[in-house]
Design a protein around this motif. Structure first.
Motif, PDB file in Angstrom:
ATOM      1  N   UNK A 245      43.501  35.065  26.943  1.00  0.00           N
ATOM      2  CA  UNK A 245      44.823  35.503  27.397  1.00  0.00           C
ATOM      3  C   UNK A 245      45.358  36.638  26.538  1.00  0.00           C
ATOM      4  N   UNK A 246      45.150  36.531  25.231  1.00  0.00           N
ATOM      5  CA  UNK A 246      45.646  37.576  24.330  1.00  0.00           C
ATOM      6  C   UNK A 246      44.876  38.874  24.551  1.00  0.00           C
ATOM      7  N   UNK A 247      43.568  38.786  24.699  1.00  0.00           N
ATOM      8  CA  UNK A 247      42.777  40.005  24.900  1.00  0.00           C
ATOM      9  C   UNK A 247      43.131  40.668  26.221  1.00  0.00           C
ATOM     10  N   UNK A 248      43.369  39.891  27.249  1.00  0.00           N
ATOM     11  CA  UNK A 248      43.786  40.447  28.535  1.00  0.00           C
ATOM     12  C   UNK A 248      45.089  41.229  28.379  1.00  0.00           C
ATOM     13  N   UNK A 249      45.953  40.762  27.485  1.00  0.00           N
ATOM     14  CA  UNK A 249      47.255  41.403  27.274  1.00  0.00           C
ATOM     15  C   UNK A 249      47.168  42.665  26.435  1.00  0.00           C
ATOM     16  N   UNK A 272      32.699  40.293  31.106  1.00  0.00           N
ATOM     17  CA  UNK A 272      32.848  39.249  30.088  1.00  0.00           C
ATOM     18  C   UNK A 272      33.956  38.274  30.477  1.00  0.00           C
ATOM     19  N   UNK A 273      35.064  38.796  30.996  1.00  0.00           N
ATOM     20  CA  UNK A 273      36.159  37.925  31.438  1.00  0.00           C
ATOM     21  C   UNK A 273      35.680  36.956  32.524  1.00  0.00           C
ATOM     22  N   UNK A 274      34.931  37.467  33.486  1.00  0.00           N
ATOM     23  CA  UNK A 274      34.485  36.630  34.599  1.00  0.00           C
ATOM     24  C   UNK A 274      33.526  35.537  34.124  1.00  0.00           C
ATOM     25  N   UNK A 275      32.693  35.843  33.124  1.00  0.00           N
ATOM     26  CA  UNK A 275      31.819  34.808  32.562  1.00  0.00           C
ATOM     27  C   UNK A 275      32.656  33.747  31.866  1.00  0.00           C
ATOM     28  N   UNK A 276      33.667  34.166  31.110  1.00  0.00           N
ATOM     29  CA  UNK A 276      34.561  33.195  30.461  1.00  0.00           C
ATOM     30  C   UNK A 276      35.249  32.314  31.496  1.00  0.00           C
ATOM     31  N   UNK A 277      35.681  32.915  32.601  1.00  0.00           N
ATOM     32  CA  UNK A 277      36.347  32.142  33.656  1.00  0.00           C
ATOM     33  C   UNK A 277      35.387  31.150  34.302  1.00  0.00           C
ATOM     34  N   UNK A 278      34.145  31.561  34.486  1.00  0.00           N
ATOM     35  CA  UNK A 278      33.123  30.679  35.059  1.00  0.00           C
ATOM     36  C   UNK A 278      32.907  29.456  34.168  1.00  0.00           C
ATOM     37  N   UNK A 279      32.912  29.668  32.865  1.00  0.00           N
ATOM     38  CA  UNK A 279      32.733  28.551  31.933  1.00  0.00           C
ATOM     39  C   UNK A 279      33.956  27.644  31.919  1.00  0.00           C
ATOM     40  N   UNK A 286      41.501  27.046  35.361  1.00  0.00           N
ATOM     41  CA  UNK A 286      41.422  28.212  36.248  1.00  0.00           C
ATOM     42  C   UNK A 286      41.919  29.458  35.512  1.00  0.00           C
ATOM     43  N   UNK A 287      40.974  30.311  35.115  1.00  0.00           N
ATOM     44  CA  UNK A 287      41.340  31.585  34.497  1.00  0.00           C
ATOM     45  C   UNK A 287      41.370  32.729  35.507  1.00  0.00           C
ATOM     46  N   UNK A 288      40.910  32.474  36.719  1.00  0.00           N
ATOM     47  CA  UNK A 288      40.821  33.548  37.696  1.00  0.00           C
ATOM     48  C   UNK A 288      42.202  34.079  38.087  1.00  0.00           C
ATOM     49  N   UNK A 289      43.214  33.254  37.965  1.00  0.00           N
ATOM     50  CA  UNK A 289      44.566  33.667  38.354  1.00  0.00           C
ATOM     51  C   UNK A 289      45.459  33.975  37.158  1.00  0.00           C
ATOM     52  N   UNK A 290      44.920  33.929  35.944  1.00  0.00           N
ATOM     53  CA  UNK A 290      45.721  34.169  34.735  1.00  0.00           C
ATOM     54  C   UNK A 290      46.173  35.625  34.688  1.00  0.00           C
ATOM     55  N   UNK A 299      42.045  40.248  39.015  1.00  0.00           N
ATOM     56  CA  UNK A 299      42.218  40.808  40.362  1.00  0.00           C
ATOM     57  C   UNK A 299      42.661  42.262  40.273  1.00  0.00           C
ATOM     58  N   UNK A 300      43.646  42.522  39.433  1.00  0.00           N
ATOM     59  CA  UNK A 300      44.142  43.888  39.290  1.00  0.00           C
ATOM     60  C   UNK A 300      43.080  44.836  38.778  1.00  0.00           C
ATOM     61  N   UNK A 301      42.247  44.367  37.851  1.00  0.00           N
ATOM     62  CA  UNK A 301      41.177  45.203  37.312  1.00  0.00           C
ATOM     63  C   UNK A 301      40.143  45.526  38.390  1.00  0.00           C
ATOM     64  N   UNK A 302      39.846  44.552  39.236  1.00  0.00           N
ATOM     65  CA  UNK A 302      38.902  44.771  40.329  1.00  0.00           C
ATOM     66  C   UNK A 302      39.486  45.710  41.380  1.00  0.00           C
ATOM     67  N   UNK A 303      40.756  45.550  41.683  1.00  0.00           N
ATOM     68  CA  UNK A 303      41.407  46.441  42.651  1.00  0.00           C
ATOM     69  C   UNK A 303      41.443  47.874  42.125  1.00  0.00           C
ATOM     70  N   UNK A 304      41.599  48.030  40.820  1.00  0.00           N
ATOM     71  CA  UNK A 304      41.580  49.374  40.232  1.00  0.00           C
ATOM     72  C   UNK A 304      40.236  50.046  40.460  1.00  0.00           C
ATOM     73  N   UNK A 305      39.147  49.295  40.316  1.00  0.00           N
ATOM     74  CA  UNK A 305      37.816  49.859  40.566  1.00  0.00           C
ATOM     75  C   UNK A 305      37.660  50.265  42.029  1.00  0.00           C
ATOM     76  N   UNK A 306      38.165  49.435  42.937  1.00  0.00           N
ATOM     77  CA  UNK A 306      38.084  49.772  44.360  1.00  0.00           C
ATOM     78  C   UNK A 306      38.829  51.065  44.654  1.00  0.00           C
ATOM     79  N   UNK A 307      39.934  51.302  43.949  1.00  0.00           N
ATOM     80  CA  UNK A 307      40.707  52.528  44.144  1.00  0.00           C
ATOM     81  C   UNK A 307      40.044  53.736  43.485  1.00  0.00           C
ATOM     82  N   UNK A 308      39.391  53.528  42.348  1.00  0.00           N
ATOM     83  CA  UNK A 308      38.765  54.633  41.618  1.00  0.00           C
ATOM     84  C   UNK A 308      37.502  55.161  42.289  1.00  0.00           C
ATOM     85  N   UNK A 309      36.786  54.312  42.994  1.00  0.00           N
ATOM     86  CA  UNK A 309      35.493  54.702  43.567  1.00  0.00           C
ATOM     87  C   UNK A 309      35.656  55.836  44.569  1.00  0.00           C
TER      88      UNK A 309
END
Length: 697
Positions: A245-249, A272-279, A286-290, A299-309
């Motif tokens: 949570x701190x690193x995400x911030x 790395x975040x997604x692997x941590x969430x899987x564990x 549930x870390x997927x919604x944190x 989610x926001x990080x993934x949406x940013x990639x969709x916009x950047x492509x």
């Protein structure tokens, strides 16, 4: 949040899953028959040294090889040396960890016990060998040292693959004998001790918790705690300083881009975040919604990639990071599969498709698909809505898109990006729906001297340099950003690139054209060589190009970390020609230069063309400069356009249009007109004002 199917269920419900599982099985069979599934007793080195010293291309790696002491360049060079072998060993260890996970996945999908045995054997052998690897004596002084590799970072990444294989086998009921389990437990204990120590050094001693390393140390420990069933330890890791949570911030900006402004490290940290969430999900957490302190989220990080492509799904190589390489494509595929399956982000479908295209697996026949893919082919390639413009005010990027115009742009104005930043403020990437024309060319492996002698330098980007020198590391700003469906206007500014120099880049995109008005002003009395660069990835066709035989001197300044002294060197770039504008001039004495770029054929077989018009004012030079190629192969040279003026002020005015050219006319110092020949009432007058920037008049 994740609702992933077990692999056996995927074969029952998804038509593509069985075919993919059998292809992955055949890959393992080939490696087994070649005798290549035995772990090296030597630790790996630093993969960035796996680069040809002559061509600066990444050396070739074949996972079928059992051992190697000679390493091949794509151009035929045979390279030898301990550094190259150490780098090769990194790839070998990583490929074997992947085989362990792939074999576990094939077993889980098809139920053939021999593949569980392959995975189990590799895991136990690595667990036995790990304590025998030394804390790496040959690692560079700045590195957090690993055992199996020079870097603890590489060790963390490698370990997550092995432990995910171990957990998948356990999920499928595979039992480890008592002696094997003791060996595995010892490995997990030693790994945990190392990762915890490195976290302490990074977070508490170096006060560098936001580092991308931290995300991977967290991911490795999350895997260890999941394997050992230590929920309390995992919860403390999630909640503590430098934890998930701190690193995400602190590691991600409020606008959802990783703090270094690098697409590659954005993907790197997100994985790395997604692997941590899987564990964490294994404990019902549930870390997927944190979300982070400022709303940061996966989610926001993934949406940013969709916009950047770009429209082909290729991600831009902002700051440090490869333009394209297979391991990176697999990382992109892993996170894009999860972005589609977990969050339903349709915009990731082209990103996933492009990653698989780069891997030569257009049908998605990859381990990432089997592990994380969900839905049938149609679900994973949805019809996409047109994308609009987007500003990332914190990270410092902006994308402009206008309805009806196949051209779009991406510009960089934000923070330098720390050790992974480039001297590239106000860089412009010009894109077409068929191809990106002027990309950021990415970064070679860090073991190449060209990392600092070319790819990070200002002259390698589509921006402005002075007197052959690169900009200072600094942060620009956006002065104005206005966007609607039909028009986008962006005013970007830099005042710290050079002492006493103000850079203003005005970008105006309509449904018909893109105007780029780059104004440079110097405060001193002495004129300087003001240099506007553009680096097309496609061939430039000019009406007239006069031969020119001289050099552009690129001045390279590098600080010595030990002495803090600055070393200055020069690199000569051949000037091979001068672009000649039309003879006719307007009332201001300015002429027009017309060039064009032919792109690849569209789905209908028609070749798209982009036309570029430059306003050439008295005293301007437009030169063709031979430069290194992109970061995939720098030895394949490209031709850049250098628009140069020796003065205290310069206005570089360029317009781009798809399909046919636009005409530029300078009416006054602050006013131009743009006309599309053959179009009735197409002439538009545009004024540059001091307070509001560009205005239609």
């Amino acid at each position: 949040m994740s609702t992933a199917l077990r692999l056996g269920e995927k074969l029952e419900k998804l038509t593509w899953a069985g075919r993919t599982a059998h292809i992955l099985k055949e890959e393992i069979d080939g490696l087994l028959q070649a005798g290549s599934l035995f772990i090296p007793k030597e630790p790996g080195g630093w993969w960035h040294q796996y680069v040809c010293p002559h061509h600066h291309t990444e050396l070739m790696f074949d996972s079928v090889q059992v051992d190697a002491s000679e390493f091949l360049c794509p151009h035929g060079c045979i390279i030898e040396g301990e550094a190259y072998r150490g780098a090769w060993l990194v790839f070998k260890h990583q490929s074997l960890a992947r085989v362990a996970l792939q074999s576990a996945a094939v077993y889980a999908a098809l139920g053939e016990k021999s593949y569980a045995q392959i995975s189990k054997r590799l895991l136990v052998e690595y667990a036995e060998q790990f304590p025998l690897y030394p804390v790496h004596p040959e690692a560079q002084s700045w590195m957090l040292k690993g055992r199996a590799f020079h870097q603890a970072l590489t060790e963390a990444i490698w370990s997550t693959t092995l432990i995910r294989a171990y957990l998948l086998l356990r999920d499928e009921g595979v039992v480890f004998e008592a002696k094997e389990q003791v060996t595995i437990d010892a490995f997990l204990g030693l790994l945990a001790g190392s990762m915890e120590e490195y976290r302490h050094i990074l977070i508490h001693e170096r006060n560098n918790a936001e580092n991308n390393y931290t995300a991977w140390l967290n991911a490795s420990l999350s895997c260890v705690y999941a394997a050992r069933g230590e929920q309390t330890a995992l919860e403390a890791l999630i909640e503590g300083q430098g934890g998930f949570k701190h690193h995400l911030s602190i590691g991600v900006k409020a606008d959802q881009l990783e703090f270094e402004g690098s697409t590659y490290y954005h993907v790197f940290v997100l994985r790395a975040y997604l692997i941590s969430a899987e564990m964490a999900q294994r404990f019902g957490i549930d870390l997927y919604a944190v979300t982070g302190a400022d709303g940061q989220s996966m989610r926001g990080m993934l949406e940013a990639l969709a916009d950047l492509a770009d429209d082909q799904g290729a991600l831009p190589a902002l700051h440090d990071g490869p333009l394209a390489r297979d391991p990176y494509a697999r990382e992109i595929a892993e996170i894009a599969e999860q972005g589609l399956a977990i969050y339903g982000i349709a915009g990731l479908a082209p990103v996933l498709r492009e990653a698989y295209r780069q891997l030569g697996a257009a049908g998605g026949e990859q381990l990432e698909a089997l592990l994380y893919g969900a839905g049938e082919a149609a679900d994973r390639a949805p019809t996409l809505e047109p994308r609009g413009s987007r500003l990332w005010p914190d990270a410092g990027f902006v994308i402009g898109r206008a309805a009806g115009n196949p051209l779009s742009f991406l510009a960089d104005f934000g923070e330098h990006g720390g050790s992974h930043g480039h001297y590239d403020k106000l860089h412009l990437t010009l894109m077409h729906t068929d191809q990106t024309l002027t990309p950021d060319f990415g970064m070679v492996p860090y073991g190449s001297p060209m990392r600092k002698s070319w790819f990070a330098e200002t002259a390698s980007h589509n921006t402005v340099s002075l007197d052959g020198r690169s900009q200072a590391p600094h942060e620009g700003r956006f002065v104005r950003y206005e966007a609607n469906d039909s028009t986008v206007y962006v005013w970007l500014q830099s005042t710290e690139a050079y002492e006493g120099c103000t850079l203003n880049r005005h970008l105006l995109l309509t449904g018909e054209w893109l105007l780029d008005w780059f104004q440079v002003e110097l405060a001193g009395e002495e004129p300087k060589s003001i240099e506007w660069w553009m680096h097309p990835a496609v061939q430039t066709h000019a009406e007239q190009l006069r031969n020119r035989d001289e050099v552009y001197k690129l001045r390279i300044e590098q600080k010595d970390a030990a002495s803090d002294a600055t070393k200055v060197s020069e690199q000569d770039l051949p000037i091979i020609g001068q672009f000649v504008p039309r003879d006719s001039v307007d009332a201001s004495g300015s002429a027009q230069l017309h060039v064009s770029f032919d792109l690849g054929s569209d789905p209908n077989g028609s070749a798209a063309t982009v036309y570029h018009t430059a306003l050439v004012q008295p005293g301007d030079e437009l030169l063709a400069v031979r430069t290194p190629g992109d970061s995939v192969d720098p030895s394949q040279s490209l031709t850049a356009m250098l628009h140069r003026r020796n003065d205290r002020k310069a206005d570089f005015i360029h317009v781009y249009r798809a399909g046919s050219r636009a005409e530029l006319n300078r009416i006054s110092a602050q006013e131009i007109s743009i006309t599309v020949p053959g179009q009735t009432n197409s002439s538009q007058r545009i004024q540059l004002t001091a307070d509001k920037g560009l205005l239609f008049i």
